[in-house]
Design a protein around this motif. Structure first.
Motif, mmCIF file in Angstrom:
data_model
loop_
_atom_site.group_PDB
_atom_site.id
_atom_site.type_symbol
_atom_site.label_atom_id
_atom_site.label_comp_id
_atom_site.label_asym_id
_atom_site.label_seq_id
_atom_site.Cartn_x
_atom_site.Cartn_y
_atom_site.Cartn_z
ATOM 1 N N GLY A 31 0.796 -1.221 0.000
ATOM 2 C CA GLY A 31 0.000 0.000 0.000
ATOM 3 C C GLY A 31 0.826 1.267 0.000
ATOM 4 N N LEU A 32 2.032 1.176 -0.569
ATOM 5 C CA LEU A 32 2.857 2.380 -0.672
ATOM 6 C C LEU A 32 2.493 3.108 -1.951
ATOM 7 N N ARG A 33 2.776 4.393 -1.945
ATOM 8 C CA ARG A 33 2.459 5.160 -3.155
ATOM 9 C C ARG A 33 3.732 5.510 -3.908
ATOM 10 N N LEU A 34 3.978 4.753 -4.940
ATOM 11 C CA LEU A 34 5.143 5.002 -5.771
ATOM 12 C C LEU A 34 4.769 6.098 -6.776
ATOM 13 N N THR A 35 4.761 7.321 -6.264
ATOM 14 C CA THR A 35 4.328 8.477 -7.062
ATOM 15 C C THR A 35 5.348 8.811 -8.158
ATOM 16 N N PRO A 36 4.999 9.703 -9.054
ATOM 17 C CA PRO A 36 5.915 10.041 -10.147
ATOM 18 C C PRO A 36 7.302 10.498 -9.684
ATOM 19 N N VAL A 37 7.388 11.407 -8.724
ATOM 20 C CA VAL A 37 8.731 11.830 -8.273
ATOM 21 C C VAL A 37 9.495 10.654 -7.730
ATOM 22 N N ARG A 38 8.852 9.869 -6.918
ATOM 23 C CA ARG A 38 9.533 8.746 -6.279
ATOM 24 C C ARG A 38 9.993 7.740 -7.309
ATOM 25 N N ARG A 39 9.121 7.472 -8.251
ATOM 26 C CA ARG A 39 9.440 6.532 -9.316
ATOM 27 C C ARG A 39 10.635 7.060 -10.109
ATOM 28 N N ARG A 40 10.546 8.308 -10.487
ATOM 29 C CA ARG A 40 11.637 8.907 -11.273
ATOM 30 C C ARG A 40 12.934 8.901 -10.476
ATOM 31 N N THR A 41 12.841 9.169 -9.190
ATOM 32 C CA THR A 41 14.043 9.171 -8.344
ATOM 33 C C THR A 41 14.695 7.791 -8.351
#
Lengths: 159, 159
Positions: A31-41
Motif C-alpha cells: 500500500g505504498l504510493r510510488l508516485t511520479p517523483v519517487r518513481r523517477r528518483t
DNA sequence: TCCGTATTGTTATAACATCACATTTGAGTT
DNA sequence: AACTCAAATGTGATGTTATAACAATACGGA
C-alpha cells in the motif's frame, strides 16, 4: 543472496528493470504510493551502480519537470530508503538504489575509489559478529552501517 | 582490548588524562607536533564520550583564543584522526576522541540515540567477517567504517 | 462529494566542509 | 644570531549537504 553485480559486467538494463518492477510490486503489496517523483528518483538511482548526492538527483528531477528545491529530492530519497528501495551511503553522503530489493537484508557496502561503483554485498557473518560485539557490551542495535572503501576487482586489474 | 567505558561509570578525569598523556608520548615518539590548537582540540573531545561536530569544536577553540574559522577546527581534527588520536563518526558527521589510543585498532562504534554517548568496541571478528566478504568479491579494502545506532545499556534500563 | 491526510512545491536557513592565500612559527642550517 | 624552507595557523570567501516551516495540491475513504 546473489553475487553483487556492481563490479561485474551484466545486463544492466534488465537489472534496473527488475528493480523497478520489484518496487512496483512491493508498493502494491504494502500500500505504498510510488508516485511520479519517487518513481523517477528510483529510475535515476538505477541508471548506474553508483551513489548519487541528493543535489545530483535533484538536478535530474528538476530536468524531468519536478520541483527544483532540495526537499523534493530528500523526500523522495527518504521514502525509498525507508522502504528498502534505496540505501544511504554515509561515507559519501549519497544514495544508491538497492541492488537486492526484497531480500531481507542489511548489507555491507563496498565503494570503489577508482570507478565510484558501489556494491552491496551479503553481510550475514559481519552482522552476526557485530551483533555479538553489541551483546557483549549490552548495546541494542537499531540500525547499523558497514561500509568499506577501496578498489573493486575490475579497477585492481586495470591500474 | 578493553571493555568500552563510554557506557559505564568510570573515572573519566583519569581516563581523559591517560589519553592526553598517551597523545603526548605518541607525538614525542613519532615526531608529531602536538601544537596548542591540536592539544586543545583533543582536550575538548576528551571532555565527554560523545562525538562533537566540527563547529561545536570550533566554538570552543575560538573561546580558548584560537582562530574562529572552520579550517581551524577541521585541520586540528584531521590531524588527530590521521594519527589515531580521534575518530570520525560518519553517521553523525562528527568526531570523537579515541578511547583506546595506541592499541592497533579499527573499532566498531556504538552510538546511543538517547544519551548520545559513543563507544568504541573491539571489532576483530567484525573486521574478519568484512574482510571475508570483501575477498569473496575480490574487493581490496583500504579503510572501512562500522557504526551502529541504538540504545546503550544504561539507557535501556532507564527508559 | 466532502473530509482529512499524504504529498508536493517553495522560500529560507541551518549544518557541514573546503579553497585560496596571507602570515606566522619552528627546526635545521649557515 | 641571522637565514631558509616547510609546516602550521589565521582569515575571508565559497561550496556542499540537509532541514524547517508553511502554502498549495492531490488522493483515498466515508
Amino acid at each position: 543472496m546473489e553475487e553483487p553485480k556492481a563490479f561485474t559486467k551484466h545486463d544492466h538494463a534488465g537489472c534496473a528493470r527488475a528493480a523497478m518492477r520489484h518496487a512496483e510490486v512491493a508498493a502494491a503489496e504494502h500500500g505504498l504510493r510510488l508516485t511520479p517523483v519517487r518513481r523517477r528518483t528510483l529510475e535515476i538511482l538505477l541508471e548506474e551502480h553508483r551513489a548519487l548526492g541528493a543535489y545530483e538527483v535533484l538536478e535530474r528531477l528538476a530536468a524531468s519537470g519536478f520541483g527544483t528545491q532540495p526537499p523534493v529530492a530528500y523526500r523522495a530519497l527518504d521514502f525509498l530508503v525507508e522502504h528498502g528501495l534505496a540505501h544511504r551511503i554515509r561515507r559519501l553522503n549519497a544514495f544508491a538504489a538497492c541492488a537486492q530489493p526484497g531480500t531481507a537484508h542489511a548489507p555491507a557496502f563496498f565503494i570503489c575509489e577508482s570507478c565510484d561503483h558501489v556494491a552491496e554485498a551479503p553481510a550475514k557473518e559481519v552482522r552476526a559478529a557485530l551483533d555479538g560485539a553489541a551483546e557483549a557490551i549490552g548495546f541494542a542495535i537499531a540500525r547499523s552501517s558497514i561500509e568499506a572503501v577501496g578498489q573493486c576487482p575490475t579497477c585492481r586489474s586495470n591500474p
